[in-house]
Motif scaffolding. Sequence first.
Motif, PDB file in Angstrom:
ATOM      1  N   SER A   4      -0.187 -15.055  -2.905  1.00 57.89           N
ATOM      2  CA  SER A   4      -0.847 -14.078  -2.330  1.00 57.89           C
ATOM      3  C   SER A   4      -0.479 -14.019  -1.279  1.00 57.89           C
ATOM      4  O   SER A   4      -1.456 -12.974  -0.704  1.00 57.89           O
ATOM      5  CB  SER A   4      -2.646 -14.641  -2.685  1.00 57.89           C
ATOM      6  OG  SER A   4      -2.452 -16.031  -1.999  1.00 57.89           O
ATOM      7  N   GLN A  49       5.944  -3.125  -1.909  1.00 65.09           N
ATOM      8  CA  GLN A  49       5.264  -4.910  -2.488  1.00 65.09           C
ATOM      9  C   GLN A  49       5.058  -5.061  -1.322  1.00 65.09           C
ATOM     10  O   GLN A  49       3.360  -5.748  -1.913  1.00 65.09           O
ATOM     11  CB  GLN A  49       6.295  -6.034  -3.207  1.00 65.09           C
ATOM     12  CG  GLN A  49       7.002  -5.077  -4.088  1.00 65.09           C
ATOM     13  CD  GLN A  49       7.425  -6.192  -5.320  1.00 65.09           C
ATOM     14  OE1 GLN A  49       6.778  -7.618  -5.202  1.00 65.09           O
ATOM     15  NE2 GLN A  49       8.835  -6.025  -5.756  1.00 65.09           N
ATOM     16  N   LYS A 103       0.155  -4.846  -0.820  1.00 64.35           N
ATOM     17  CA  LYS A 103      -0.721  -6.961  -0.911  1.00 64.35           C
ATOM     18  C   LYS A 103      -1.153  -6.133   0.709  1.00 64.35           C
ATOM     19  O   LYS A 103      -2.596  -6.284   0.457  1.00 64.35           O
ATOM     20  CB  LYS A 103       0.055  -7.499  -0.430  1.00 64.35           C
ATOM     21  CG  LYS A 103      -0.192  -8.869  -0.113  1.00 64.35           C
ATOM     22  CD  LYS A 103      -1.340  -9.324  -1.543  1.00 64.35           C
ATOM     23  CE  LYS A 103      -2.398 -10.388  -1.201  1.00 64.35           C
ATOM     24  NZ  LYS A 103      -2.806 -11.070  -2.828  1.00 64.35           N
TER      25      LYS A 103
END
Length: 467
Positions: free
Chosen positions: A13, A79, A83
């Motif tokens: 995360s 990616q 985020k």
Amino acid sequence: MIKTSKQILYIFSCVFLLPILVSTSIAQPFKSVLDWQMANSNRCVQAILVKDFVKAHSFFTPEMKNEFPADTLRLFWEQFEKKAGRIIKKFDTRIDIDPVDTNLVAIVHSLRCATGNWDIRTAFKSTAEIDGFFIAQFKPKYGKHTYTVPEYAYADSVKVRDIMIGKGTDWEINGTLTLPLATGKYPFVIIIHGSGPLDEDGTYVANKPYADLAWGLASRGIGVLRFEKRTRAYYSTIRSKKIQVTPDFESTEDAIEAFKALKLFKETDTNAIFLLGHGTGGMFIPRAAQKIEGLKGMIMLGAPSRPLEDVLLDQLEYVLTLDTIIDITDAKKKLEKIKKQHAAVKSKSLSPDTPNEQLLLETPAPYWLSLKNYNPAELTKSLSIPCFIAYGKRDFQSSMKDFNLWKKSLSSSKQHAKNLYKIYPSLNYLFMEGVGKASPMEYTIYDHVDKQLIEDINQWVKELIKK
């Protein structure tokens, strides 16, 4: 999830990680390759930011190229962008050297993104080719965070000296002078704090805006004096002796003492001393200026011009509307209480004996009484001292109402032609960049005062000195 034959890319995360690969290159003396490492790291990151992954890939070691092809780097970056959100800017670069093996070097580039700050670490082992590549979300360490001089400051052209403020009084405070390295006579800016018991860096959670101002201006030829706020330096004494704090006690008196101390410093151009007030500091510096002879100018950063209780009411109402702050039912109750406290401050019946809990922020009545009928814009107009009024448009602690009132009030002043009024669309109360709806959570994101503000202050000060 992206996989290669020998490598797994873990995406958590908050952390994106590529393992450091072992280089078989012949070691070279560390100092002879550091400049190449820095150059290649900068080139690689710049190529990635413009999505030229083939070029970025060319700076990897042969082993890294085999294990992490350009297409994989592209997928990895895509990616990451999902985020991190929109990349706003690259604001810092630093070098980390392994204390045991100085051949192991990491060059770290900090990015300001929509979701916070992220660090790109390019790792080297003896050669100028990149041997490892990491991206991790930067988590500020608050008080333990080591301050990094902004990229726009030239640290090797600056020196730091100590100075005593209020010498011989009951409120002596140690100050710090940040000034150009070469001996000479320089214009000086004295920083007066915003609200709260602040240190000399103006530390707000993860950030140190006054340190940024000091290093940025000193490296451009302007000295800066900053010091710990009296209400912080003497917090225990004030509490134990039950001293009534007023704007003059917490700000004005030390601004005057700082000016006196600076006049005696041998490298001060005594005809070119400026007061810079941030937040309420900007609101109060006219009170000091009316008692100072020879002040060259005033710089107000995000300074209220309306009554302080009205500014605070707007600020508290705004914060209570933020979804992430408080439950809507509790917010309504708190807002009702705040409006009653605001009315009590405004009331003609306000007296020194009015209980603290009935007043905004439970600030004692003497503080509010000392501000009755205080109009900072009108006082500034009467002083005929040139001013630079600056606001971040995303500042919720003051507002465009304040900026417009400053501009309207000072438009007929004798010094109006020398005044500068400027709005910075993407900056907040700390004059740091952000996106979206502003919130107190922004202050947890480590950043530096925007370079443009530093340049504007520098230019305005130097143009004023010439006139």
